[in-house]
Each structure stands twice: as structure tokens, then as C-alpha cells.
Design a protein around this motif. Structure first.
Motif, PDB file in Angstrom:
ATOM      1  N   GLY A  66     -45.001 -37.107 -12.483  1.00  0.00           N
ATOM      2  CA  GLY A  66     -45.422 -35.753 -12.830  1.00  0.00           C
ATOM      3  C   GLY A  66     -44.528 -35.171 -13.919  1.00  0.00           C
ATOM      4  O   GLY A  66     -43.333 -35.468 -13.970  1.00  0.00           O
ATOM      5  N   LEU A  67     -45.111 -34.348 -14.775  1.00  0.00           N
ATOM      6  CA  LEU A  67     -44.337 -33.619 -15.787  1.00  0.00           C
ATOM      7  C   LEU A  67     -44.653 -32.139 -15.646  1.00  0.00           C
ATOM      8  O   LEU A  67     -45.817 -31.763 -15.469  1.00  0.00           O
ATOM      9  N   ASP A  68     -43.622 -31.295 -15.714  1.00  0.00           N
ATOM     10  CA  ASP A  68     -43.838 -29.851 -15.631  1.00  0.00           C
ATOM     11  C   ASP A  68     -42.670 -29.132 -16.304  1.00  0.00           C
ATOM     12  O   ASP A  68     -41.540 -29.623 -16.317  1.00  0.00           O
ATOM     13  N   GLN A  72     -37.866 -26.075 -10.889  1.00  0.00           N
ATOM     14  CA  GLN A  72     -37.954 -25.983  -9.429  1.00  0.00           C
ATOM     15  C   GLN A  72     -39.049 -26.907  -8.889  1.00  0.00           C
ATOM     16  O   GLN A  72     -38.856 -27.628  -7.913  1.00  0.00           O
ATOM     17  N   PHE A  73     -40.216 -26.887  -9.555  1.00  0.00           N
ATOM     18  CA  PHE A  73     -41.313 -27.756  -9.118  1.00  0.00           C
ATOM     19  C   PHE A  73     -40.916 -29.222  -9.266  1.00  0.00           C
ATOM     20  O   PHE A  73     -41.181 -30.043  -8.383  1.00  0.00           O
ATOM     21  N   ASP A  85     -40.447 -35.207 -14.179  1.00  0.00           N
ATOM     22  CA  ASP A  85     -39.503 -34.801 -15.219  1.00  0.00           C
ATOM     23  C   ASP A  85     -39.881 -33.446 -15.769  1.00  0.00           C
ATOM     24  O   ASP A  85     -41.065 -33.099 -15.854  1.00  0.00           O
ATOM     25  N   VAL A  86     -38.842 -32.693 -16.171  1.00  0.00           N
ATOM     26  CA  VAL A  86     -39.078 -31.423 -16.868  1.00  0.00           C
ATOM     27  C   VAL A  86     -39.561 -31.769 -18.276  1.00  0.00           C
ATOM     28  O   VAL A  86     -38.948 -32.600 -18.956  1.00  0.00           O
ATOM     29  N   TRP A  87     -40.661 -31.141 -18.671  1.00  0.00           N
ATOM     30  CA  TRP A  87     -41.285 -31.484 -19.958  1.00  0.00           C
ATOM     31  C   TRP A  87     -42.083 -30.269 -20.426  1.00  0.00           C
ATOM     32  O   TRP A  87     -42.942 -29.790 -19.685  1.00  0.00           O
ATOM     33  N   PRO A  94     -45.207 -36.981 -28.296  1.00  0.00           N
ATOM     34  CA  PRO A  94     -46.177 -37.909 -27.692  1.00  0.00           C
ATOM     35  C   PRO A  94     -45.884 -38.071 -26.206  1.00  0.00           C
ATOM     36  O   PRO A  94     -44.721 -38.015 -25.791  1.00  0.00           O
ATOM     37  N   LEU A  95     -46.930 -38.297 -25.430  1.00  0.00           N
ATOM     38  CA  LEU A  95     -46.754 -38.419 -23.976  1.00  0.00           C
ATOM     39  C   LEU A  95     -46.499 -39.871 -23.585  1.00  0.00           C
ATOM     40  O   LEU A  95     -46.964 -40.789 -24.272  1.00  0.00           O
TER      41      LEU A  95
END
Ligand SMILES: C[S@@+](CC[C@H](N)C(=O)[O-])C[C@H]1O[C@@H](n2cnc3c(N)ncnc32)[C@H](O)[C@@H]1O
Length: 199
Positions: A66-68, A72-73, A85-87, A94-95
């Protein structure tokens, strides 16, 4: 950066989502889960507290990441045993590639120009892109509680306050990808619309 109350932790966020979606809450995740084949490597953009992972994908043969934007999430997903990862998707990098690249209830954060993020999803996906997006605007609900929650739910805490899609504006966006859309259907009692695209 001031994170809105709704996005402050996964428990509060989950309660708000349950209020907004009512009895259709689980169906929104089931619809996305059913599109993910066994053995897939999955990239979940704007994953939030990753309910899709904890309730559905964790017990399946799926390699999840997951990326967010929200630290906290991301911490909560890791605590639950997931990779996250924080993103900041506004940054335009690029992803990471994955078999399935998905985004649920988050494309509105990229209005007024969501096409670049969709293009990056298509570039990163090997098998399919899944987008499920709310098409009912809770922020303009007659119910004052839902309207307030709906407004908070559009505020990720990055200084932006997003607009929302309607079914018409979402269809208009995906009309530009007509040659790649292989499925589109209403889910969660018509609260979201799900699109599956071939990269
Ligand atoms: C409504 S939540 C959806 C969470 C989850 N996908 C779900 O359906 O339950 C929207 C998520 O988008 C994240 N988000 C907002 N702007 C972002 C950005 N620029 N980059 C990455 N994540 C972002 C928020 O932190 C939040 O977790």
C-alpha cells in the motif's frame, strides 16, 4: 501539515466510512477483492488504513503493498503485517510496477486533473488497473451529520480540499480510456463505480 480528524487514525476513519456507506460498507471491498487474482502482486494507491488488506487480502495468496500520504495509516498497515510506504502521489514519480494497480475512493483527491495519475497507474500495471470511486456526494447530503463527515472526508490534510466526481464526470474521464476499459459497474449500492482497465 494538519491531518483532518477523519484521516487521523484508522479506527476513526473506519467508523466514518461505515456511517457513510451503511449496510453497503463491506460490499465495496468485496467488489475490489473479487477482481484480484490469486498469486497477484498488488499495489494499492491511497490505501488508507488498508481495510482491503486486513479484511480480505491478508489471508489470500497475494503480495500486497500500500502507498499513502498519511504516515499514521502507513504505520497501521505495517502493524497489521502489511507492506506500506508513505508516498505523495501529487509528486508525479513513476509508480512501482505490480500485476494489479488499484485505487479506491481516492481519485477525487487528484481533481481537477486526474488523468496523469491514471496514466501512471496504467504504466505501472502488468495485468490490470482497478479504480473504484464514490459517485454520491455525501458533502451535499440533506443529513447534516453525513454532510459534515462527507466534507471532512474530502480533506487529506495536505492543504488541498478536493471536489468530487459524479457518475457523469467519472464516465467522461474514462471515455478517454475507452479502448482500455474492459468492465464498469456500480458497486456498494450505487455509492461507487468500479472500472477495470487493461494496461
Ligand atoms: C477516502 S480515503 C480511501 C482509503 C482506502 N482506499 C479506502 O477505500 O478505504 C483517501 C486516502 O487518500 C490518501 N491521499 C490523499 N491524497 C494523497 C496523495 N497526494 N498521495 C497519496 N495518498 C493520498 C489519504 O491519506 C487517504 O488515506
Amino acid at each position: 501539515m494538519t491531518t483532518s480528524l477523519v484521516y487521523r487514525n484508522g479506527t476513526v476513519y473506519g467508523l466514518v466510512m461505515r456511517m457513510l456507506y451503511g449496510r453497503h460498507y463491506a460490499a465495496r471491498f468485496r467488489a475490489v477483492d473479487s477482481e484480484i487474482p490469486s498469486g497477484a502482486c498488488v499495489l494499492d494507491l491511497c490505501c488508507g488504513p488498508a481495510t482491503l488488506y486486513t479484511r480480505y487480502l491478508r489471508d489470500r495468496d497475494v503480495d500486497y503493498r500500500g502507498l499513502d500520504l498519511n504516515e499514521q495509516f502507513v504505520a497501521e498497515v505495517r502493524h497489521a503485517g502489511g507492506r506500506a510506504d508513505v508516498w505523495d502521489l501529487h509528486a508525479g514519480n513513476p509508480l512501482p510496477s505490480a500485476d494489479v494497480v488499484l485505487m479506491q475512493a481516492s481519485l477525487y483527491h487528484f481533481l481537477p486533473d486526474p488523468a496523469p495519475v491514471l496514466d501512471r497507474m496504467l504504466a505501472a500495471a502488468r495485468e490490470k488497473v482497478i479504480v473504484a470511486e464514490p459517485i454520491r456526494n455525501f458533502a451535499s447530503s440533506d443529513n447534516r451529520v453525513l454532510a459534515t463527515l462527507g466534507r471532512r472526508y474530502t480533506d487529506p490534510g495536505d492543504g488541498t480540499r478536493s471536489h468530487r466526481f459524479t457518475e457523469e464526470t467519472l464516465d467522461a474521464l474514462f471515455a478517454g480510456y475507452a479502448d482500455r476499459v474492459r468492465e464498469q459497474t456500480l458497486i456498494a449500492g450505487g455509492r461507487e463505480k468500479l472500472y477495470v482497465l487493461t494496461p
